[in-house]
Design a protein around this motif. Structure first.
Motif, PDB file in Angstrom:
ATOM      1  N   LEU A   1       0.848  -1.192   0.000  1.00  0.00           N
ATOM      2  CA  LEU A   1       0.000   0.000   0.000  1.00  0.00           C
ATOM      3  C   LEU A   1       0.887   1.248   0.000  1.00  0.00           C
ATOM      4  O   LEU A   1       2.050   1.186   0.392  1.00  0.00           O
ATOM      5  CB  LEU A   1      -0.873   0.013   1.267  1.00  0.00           C
ATOM      6  N   PRO A   2       0.321   2.391  -0.396  1.00  0.00           N
ATOM      7  CA  PRO A   2       1.092   3.633  -0.289  1.00  0.00           C
ATOM      8  C   PRO A   2       1.495   3.868   1.168  1.00  0.00           C
ATOM      9  O   PRO A   2       0.773   3.465   2.087  1.00  0.00           O
ATOM     10  CB  PRO A   2       0.099   4.710  -0.742  1.00  0.00           C
ATOM     11  N   GLU A   3       2.610   4.546   1.344  1.00  0.00           N
ATOM     12  CA  GLU A   3       3.149   4.718   2.687  1.00  0.00           C
ATOM     13  C   GLU A   3       2.134   5.347   3.642  1.00  0.00           C
ATOM     14  O   GLU A   3       1.992   4.902   4.780  1.00  0.00           O
ATOM     15  CB  GLU A   3       4.422   5.560   2.613  1.00  0.00           C
ATOM     16  N   GLU A   4       1.416   6.382   3.170  1.00  0.00           N
ATOM     17  CA  GLU A   4       0.460   7.079   4.052  1.00  0.00           C
ATOM     18  C   GLU A   4      -0.611   6.109   4.526  1.00  0.00           C
ATOM     19  O   GLU A   4      -1.040   6.148   5.680  1.00  0.00           O
ATOM     20  CB  GLU A   4      -0.236   8.260   3.344  1.00  0.00           C
ATOM     21  N   ALA A   5      -1.061   5.236   3.617  1.00  0.00           N
ATOM     22  CA  ALA A   5      -2.102   4.274   3.987  1.00  0.00           C
ATOM     23  C   ALA A   5      -1.557   3.273   5.001  1.00  0.00           C
ATOM     24  O   ALA A   5      -2.247   2.882   5.948  1.00  0.00           O
ATOM     25  CB  ALA A   5      -2.618   3.556   2.754  1.00  0.00           C
ATOM     26  N   GLN A   6      -0.299   2.861   4.817  1.00  0.00           N
ATOM     27  CA  GLN A   6       0.312   1.936   5.779  1.00  0.00           C
ATOM     28  C   GLN A   6       0.308   2.545   7.171  1.00  0.00           C
ATOM     29  O   GLN A   6      -0.087   1.907   8.142  1.00  0.00           O
ATOM     30  CB  GLN A   6       1.765   1.626   5.383  1.00  0.00           C
TER      31      GLN A   6
END
Ligand SMILES: Cc1cc2nc3c(=O)[nH]c(=O)nc-3n(C[C@H](O)[C@H](O)[C@H](O)COP(=O)(O)OP(=O)(O)OC[C@H]3O[C@@H](n4cnc5c(N)ncnc54)[C@H](O)[C@@H]3O)c2cc1C
Ligand SMILES: Nc1nc2c(ncn2[C@@H]2O[C@H](COP(=O)(O)OP(=O)(O)O)[C@@H](O)[C@H]2O)c(=O)[nH]1
Ligand SMILES: [Mg+2]
Lengths: 438, 614
Positions: B313-318
């Motif tokens: 997943l994109p870092e922000e979502a992680q």
């Protein structure tokens, strides 16, 4: 590539029509050659064409083509219906062989159907047994198996076993939890128990299934001259056994097949059992005793002057008092059936009695029966391994990997049962019992 | 300019490369490792652990076969725990939490202590002449000549890292990918495909609220991997467990379309068995929670590995998803999780020796063969190393049977099954699982190691001692038993041999034999216990073991039946079309291998059998 095979599917001899079956990659090519036709036959469309052998028109026949895989064998198949003259069918077959075909081995068509996945092994066996069925009931049973009755049942067992196995394997290979929860253990046990019940039922069905296909054996025994042969003749209404008043006329077994209540029955007229010096007769008596042991039912005949022969420990016995026309039965045994074979009295009561004895075979036709020894052996060991896996649940500590091993073994027995895995020997055995043309 | 001519050149210094180079050098071959980063030899790209379910068994097999993985892990472990302890002795799987830095350090020392040459560089093409390997060409233009080559390129070949929609060309985070070698091999006819795998994010230690986690320790009486580990007193540093919740899952679901695995951005097929958190949430929709382990990456490390949260997943979502877990409310990531996509070579192009079927002297090992995991890679590297050396010396190849080892099972699976997803070991892949116990590893493989001369003098002596100790214990159990030692003694007659009593599920060997009266002091206490336990297993499982042995006999017969290299299946009458295709493609070396190819029926086998016997 497999050879293209040919053979006559109908009995040899003169008849209205004969059917010749060709199966294999070249079936269509050979048919085209046979009929001098330029284009291929159409799938499932009977076509009437003339056949020429050595430039002579020998017959007008009907070709029916079945394209692979939509055929019995799963290969291209052509059926040729010619007129039922052995000379005609023979020359057609010879032509096909001269084109490069070969005569089919017994059971080869069904074997190919099995190998091409058109039938499983159980179904293939049913084909063989259907042809040989000795009664309509028996035929019905086999047709049911042919349609996959048992296969469906056993596959249900298999999917339950697979569920149990995969639950365990998940525990070994994925889950990092320390224990199996009780809930999981109970779930597995429940599934295994249902498999055990189902396979026990199948296991027991062999007695019936076997009787249906092989017929029930009924031996008629007694001292010489009590009227055994006469009785057998009357029961089947033909004159097969030689009767005479010289003791010991029947020196060998006389075997007759008939049906009773839809169940195939083999009636065995045995040599009288007594002390004799005659070598041939002695041999006959020895064989009688062996046959008696293998019987399902014994009809023990005696008269006023001759006591019944006692076969110890045999459960299904019918005691028949014969020659009541000379002297009525004065004994007190209620189970004794009194008849006169010669005068044909009491025979209906005897038949009724036999029917009762074989009534255990009457089942509702929905019940699946296993029928061959091969099937029985596979189901027996399948059932055994399921039971053994269940037994392990009582051990402390529980060895889950042993339970898994037993379940795995059970699954491999199912695959053996349905023929999903087969050894060459099994295949040979199953298909060698077939007639050519099937 | 390197003018030397090597016996064996190993491309890649991962777990496969390390074992390959060390053993071939041990066997007296002049060996070189070409690697892109000599500082990254034996780097653990993903989780800080060695062993685990079915993998622990492999580590010990490597140990008996003269490999180093077990020894290095024993020396760098932070906690040790045997998994499946309560499920059954044949599936016991030891696992160790590892100090990654220490592991690398010890591994590098081993290479430096050996005569192996380390060549820094990237192999960009292979040189082949007359179906025989000649050498490798490096990006720098140099050529390294060799008579045997072992390629162990791991996840590096045309590697692409995915983090959400971001793409980075790399072999793993922070390291350059390798280019050209795939194309060079393809030009010689090798088939290739794409696979992918993923790794979870790493968190900053101080950003975690540790009081909201649950501690988890290793075993009180830990068990080492290597037989030669004597004094074993590893630390028992804790890991910590936490759980995801429905809020976590809903954030993941919301972002699924941004995960390249779900948006279809990654072409490669991922491992079904080591699923990403996206996969878990998607496939087990009704599970309210998944277990997460927080693991240190080295002693007192400030970097924490979030085991169980592999993601692309994109870092922000992680970060958003992790923050829904109370202990990670304030989490800071040192590095986001990512997925990597790379080239692999379908391993059916290999023989059981792991030499390629078409190019003499060329071997493949590790992740590029479609496997996943350090242990799987190391085992293949070891086998390649031995076989390249044996080839050099004109000795027969080392081929392990499926009934001898998990390594044997793995290699046979690889070459007969043409895996389309990353292959990892499972105990359930072994049909003779009850024979492949952790505790009898020495017995299964010692003679083979001896035959191929894979062991040092000391190891050889150790294994001899172990074997005689086992025999001595077995002998003792033949005699009748002293009833007084048993708890439950009512129904035991004085004359019953101890062996018979041991068959009862509730009786343990430690009830019967208080000590082994071992004279040898070379065998440490932990090992003595392990051997006693193994004797007990043999006795308790005797019936089952015999069933296995019976099956094996039949199988061995089929393995003995060799199939000539130039067999023309098209000309074999009676083979199905599918069989002709599969057999021509996979070219099995013997009947046993042919039988294990999917889609080959018993009928095909009987045709082949007849042909071979003729
Ligand atoms: C992101 C990621 C996630 C992973 N996730 C898991 C997981 O969840 N579970 C699991 O079990 N395993 C996982 N692994 C896999 C594990 O790291 C590998 O299985 C193991 O390291 C493979 O070992 P190897 O020796 O085959 O290759 P690697 O350890 O990848 O080593 C390859 C070596 O080859 C060198 N190299 C490559 N090409 C060349 C070239 N042309 N010339 C010179 N040198 C070259 C590299 O520099 C490197 O030293 C993951 C790996 C990565 C990168
Ligand atoms: N009167 C009478 N004679 C019978 C009867 N059944 C058989 N017999 C005669 O008994 C003799 C022997 O019969 P057979 O059937 O050969 O006896 P087996 O030796 O037991 O087979 C023959 O002469 C028969 O005609 C019967 O019911 N009444
Ligand atoms: Mg008679």
């Amino acid at each position: 590539m497999e050879d293209t095979i040919v053979s006559q599917a109908t009995p040899t001899g003169f008849s209205a029509i004969s059917l010749i079956r060709i199966s294999g990659d070249k079936a269509l090519t050979f048919s085209r050659k046979l009929s001098n036709k330029k284009t291929n036959l159409k799938h499932l469309k009977p076509t009437k064409l003339a056949i020429h052998v050595n430039n002579k028109k020998i017959d007008e026949v009907v070709f029916t083509a079945f394209y692979a895989p939509k055929s019995y064998t799963g290969e291209d198949v052509v059926e040729v219906s010619c007129h039922g003259n052995p000379n005609i069918s023979e020359s057609i077959i010879n032509e096909i062989i001269s084109f490069g075909g070969r005569l089919a081995h017994p059971g080869e068509y069904t074997k190919r159907a099995f190998l091409n996945g058109k039938l499983d092994l159980l179904q293939a066996e049913s084909v063989g047994l259907l042809i040989k069925s000795k009664s309509i009931d028996a035929a019905e049973r086999q047709t049911k198996n042919l349609l996959g009755g048992i296969t469906k049942k056993i596959n249900k067992v298999k999917s339950r076993l697979l569920f149990c196995l995969s639950t365990l394997e998940f525990e070994f290979d994925v889950s990092e939890e320390e224990y199996l929860t009780n809930e999981t253990v109970e779930k597995i046990k429940k599934a295994l128990k249902s498999c055990e019940t189902e396979t026990s039922r199948l296991k027991e069905s062999f007695i019936k299934g076997h009787a249906y296909t092989k017929g029930l054996k009924i031996s008629v025994i007694g001292k010489p001259n009590v009227g055994k042969s006469t009785l057998v003749n009357k029961l089947i209404n033909i004159n097969k056994s030689i009767t005479s008043d010289i003791p010991g006329t029947t020196r060998d077994l006389i075997i007759t097949e008939t049906t009773l209540d839809g169940i195939p029955v083999t009636l065995i007229d045995t040599a009288g059992i007594h002390n004799t010096k005659d070598k041939i007769e002695k041999e006959g008596i020895k064989r009688s005793l062996r046959e008696i042991k293998n019987s399902d039912i014994i009809i023990s005949v005696f008269t006023n002057t001759d006591q019944p022969v006692d076969i110890k420990g045999f459960k299904k016995q019918i005691l028949v008092y014969n020659k009541e026309d000379l002297q009525p039965y004065k004994g007190t045994k209620k189970t004794v059936v009194s008849v006169s074979a010669k005068k044909e009295s009491g025979l209906d009561a005897l038949k009724q009695n036999i029917k009762e004895k074989i009534s255990f075979l009457k089942t509702n036709t929905n019940e699946s029966l296993i029928t061959t020894i091969r099937q029985k052996e596979a189901v027996d060991s399948l059932n055994l391994h399921i039971t053994q896996s269940l037994n392990h649940f009582t051990n402390k500590p529980m060895a889950l990997e042993i339970i898994a091993f037993e379940i795995r073994t059970a699954i491999s027995k199912i695959d053996l049962f349905t023929g999903k895995t087969t050894t060459n020997d099994i295949l040979k055995k199953v298909f060698s019992d077939f007639c050519v043309g099937k | 300019m390197i003018k030397e001519n090597f016996d064996i050149v190993v491309v890649g210094g991962g777990h496969a490369g390390l074992e390959a180079a060390l053993i071939s050098s041990f066997l007296g071959c002049k060996t070189a490792i070409i690697t892109m980063d000599p500082q990254a030899i034996a780097r653990m790209s993903c989780n800080p652990a060695i062993g685990g379910l079915a993998k622990g068994q492999i580590v010990r097999e490597i140990d008996v076969l003269g490999g180093v993985m077990g020894k290095v892990a024993d020396a760098s472990g932070l906690q040790f725990k045997t998994l499946n302890k309560k499920k059954g002795r044949a599936v016991w799987s030891p696992r160790a939490q590892i100090d990654k830095r220490l592991y690398e350090k010890i591994a590098l020392q081993k290479v430096l202590k050996s005569p192996i040459s380390i060549i820094k560089g990237e192999a960009t093409s292979i040189q082949i002449k007359n179906y025989k390997i000649r050498g490798f060409k490096l990006r720098s233009g140099e050529t390294i000549k060799c008579s045997n080559g072992i390629v162990t390129a791991g996840t590096f070949l045309s590697g692409i890292i995915h983090i959400g929609e971001r793409k980075i060309l790399a072999g793993r985070m922070g390291e350059e990918r390798s280019e050209g070698l795939t194309e060079s091999l393809s030009s010689y006819g090798f088939r290739t495909g794409r696979l992918k795998t993923g790794t979870p994010p790493r968190a900053l230690k101080n950003s975690i609220l540790w009081t909201k986690t649950t501690k988890s320790f290793g075993d009180k009486n830990p068990m080492p991997f290597s037989y030669s580990t004597k004094a074993f007193n590893p630390p028992n540093d804790p890991c910590h467990t936490i759980n995801t919740n429905e809020e976590t899952h809903s954030i993941i679901k919301k972002n699924l379309n941004l995960s390249p695995m779900f948006s279809g951005d990654i072409g490669g097929i991922g491992p079904r068995y080591c699923p990403s958190i996206e996969d878990k949430v998607f496939k087990f929709e009704n599970r309210p929670s998944h277990l997460i382990h927080l693991e240190p990456e080295w002693k007192n490390s400030d970097q924490i590995y979030i085991n169980g949260f592999s993601t692309s997943l994109p870092e922000e979502a992680q970060v958003a998803a992790l923050k829904t877990i109370p202990s990670l409310k304030e989490v800071e990531l040192l590095r986001p999780g990512y997925a990597i996509e790379y080239d692999f070579f379908p391993p059916s192009q290999l023989k059981a020796s792991l030499e390629t079927k078409d190019v003499s002297g060329l071997f493949f090992a590790g992740q590029m063969n479609g496997t996943s995991g350090y242990e799987e890679a190391a085992a293949q590297g070891l086998i390649c190393g031995v076989n390249a050396a044996n080839k050099k010396k004109h000795l027969p190849a080392l081929v392990l049977s499926r009934s001898s080892s998990y390594i044997g099972v793995m290699i046979d699976d690889l070459i007969t099954k043409d895996t389309l997803e990353p292959y990892r070991m499972f105990t359930s892949r072994a049909e003779h699982r009850l024979l492949l116990r952790y505790s009898n590893t020495f017995e299964r493989l010692f003679l083979c190691s001896k035959k191929h001369k894979l062991l040092t003098k000391e190891s050889l002596q150790l294994f001899k001692n172990i074997t005689s100790l086992k025999t001595a214990i077995e002998k003792k159990l033949d005699t009748s038993i002293d009833k007084s030692t048993l708890k439950n003694k009512e129904d035991i007659s004085q004359k019953t041999p101890a062996k018979t009593i041991l068959k009862r599920p509730s009786v343990s060997i430690f009830d019967i034999l208080k000590n082994t009266t071992q004279k040898e002091t070379t065998i440490p206490k932990w090992l003595e216990k392990d051997i006693m336990y193994d004797v007990e297993s043999d006795i308790k499982y005797e019936g089952y073991i015999n069933r296995h042995l019976k099956e094996i006999k039949q199988i061995e017969k089929n393995n003995q039946l060799k199939i000539p290299k130039k067999t023309n299946y098209k000309k074999m009458r009676g083979l199905s079309k599918e069989a002709i295709e599969k057999l021509s493609l996979l070219r099995p070396e013997n009947l046993g291998q042919a039988m294990r190819i999917a889609g080959i029926t018993p009928a095909d086998i009987s045709v082949l059998n007849i042909y071979l016997i003729k």
